[in-house]
Design a protein around this motif. Sequence first.
Motif, PDB file in Angstrom:
ATOM      1  N   MET A   1       0.844  -1.176   0.000  1.00  0.00           N
ATOM      2  CA  MET A   1       0.000   0.000   0.000  1.00  0.00           C
ATOM      3  C   MET A   1       0.887   1.236   0.000  1.00  0.00           C
ATOM      4  O   MET A   1       1.854   1.321   0.740  1.00  0.00           O
ATOM      5  N   GLN A  95      -6.933  -8.033   4.724  1.00  0.00           N
ATOM      6  CA  GLN A  95      -6.155  -6.815   4.954  1.00  0.00           C
ATOM      7  C   GLN A  95      -5.508  -6.334   3.658  1.00  0.00           C
ATOM      8  O   GLN A  95      -5.527  -5.140   3.353  1.00  0.00           O
ATOM      9  N   LYS A  96      -4.970  -7.256   2.890  1.00  0.00           N
ATOM     10  CA  LYS A  96      -4.350  -6.888   1.618  1.00  0.00           C
ATOM     11  C   LYS A  96      -5.403  -6.282   0.681  1.00  0.00           C
ATOM     12  O   LYS A  96      -5.155  -5.247   0.043  1.00  0.00           O
ATOM     13  N   GLU A  99      -6.358  -2.775   1.903  1.00  0.00           N
ATOM     14  CA  GLU A  99      -5.285  -1.814   1.665  1.00  0.00           C
ATOM     15  C   GLU A  99      -5.189  -1.444   0.189  1.00  0.00           C
ATOM     16  O   GLU A  99      -4.901  -0.297  -0.152  1.00  0.00           O
ATOM     17  N   ALA A 102      -7.894   0.995  -0.309  1.00  0.00           N
ATOM     18  CA  ALA A 102      -7.525   2.288   0.275  1.00  0.00           C
ATOM     19  C   ALA A 102      -6.733   3.125  -0.724  1.00  0.00           C
ATOM     20  O   ALA A 102      -6.904   4.350  -0.784  1.00  0.00           O
ATOM     21  N   ASP A 103      -5.894   2.478  -1.526  1.00  0.00           N
ATOM     22  CA  ASP A 103      -5.152   3.205  -2.551  1.00  0.00           C
ATOM     23  C   ASP A 103      -6.092   3.790  -3.611  1.00  0.00           C
ATOM     24  O   ASP A 103      -5.825   4.849  -4.168  1.00  0.00           O
ATOM     25  N   VAL A 135      -7.854   3.921   6.947  1.00  0.00           N
ATOM     26  CA  VAL A 135      -6.697   3.163   6.490  1.00  0.00           C
ATOM     27  C   VAL A 135      -5.830   4.080   5.637  1.00  0.00           C
ATOM     28  O   VAL A 135      -6.307   4.713   4.691  1.00  0.00           O
ATOM     29  N   TRP A 140      -4.063   0.975  10.220  1.00  0.00           N
ATOM     30  CA  TRP A 140      -5.510   0.950  10.403  1.00  0.00           C
ATOM     31  C   TRP A 140      -5.831   1.575  11.764  1.00  0.00           C
ATOM     32  O   TRP A 140      -5.197   1.250  12.755  1.00  0.00           O
TER      33      TRP A 140
END
Length: 146
Positions: A1, A95-96, A99, A102-103, A135, A140
């Motif tokens: 990320m 989580q991956k 993330e 989130a980008d 995030v 987080w």
Amino acid sequence: MSDLQCPATFWFLPAGTRADPGADPGAESDGGPALLERLRTVLGATAVAGVYTGPAGEPFAAAAAAALDAPLHTTSDLHGHATDEDAQDAARRWQKAVEELADLYRGETVLVVGDEDTLRVVLPGRAAGVVRVEVDGDGWRVTERA
């Protein structure tokens, strides 16, 4: 990320969450109009850029996306804990995926619908329910629980 200039905001919602957390635990989840109204109340005027879910959460997520006037995205990365996968592997996969989202959603709000068991691992120490998480490149941060 990548390091973000501003965080992406995620609201995590277990599929089939009850609008009334005090309801009989044996009762079937309402997952319907009362919960969607609660989501609208919690989100207020916040625009939701997208609703993401795994295949199992799609019926509920579709209703949420329609109620929030947001596009629905179904991805296999957000499926629940598979029988051939341990809980920590499922959490790392989630989580991956978050993330990466989130980008894509810097400074925006996204609703993620998942199964309750996986969300308990992804958000350890948090009781089931609607949880707001920011995030960014620093990690987080749970900022609210509704």
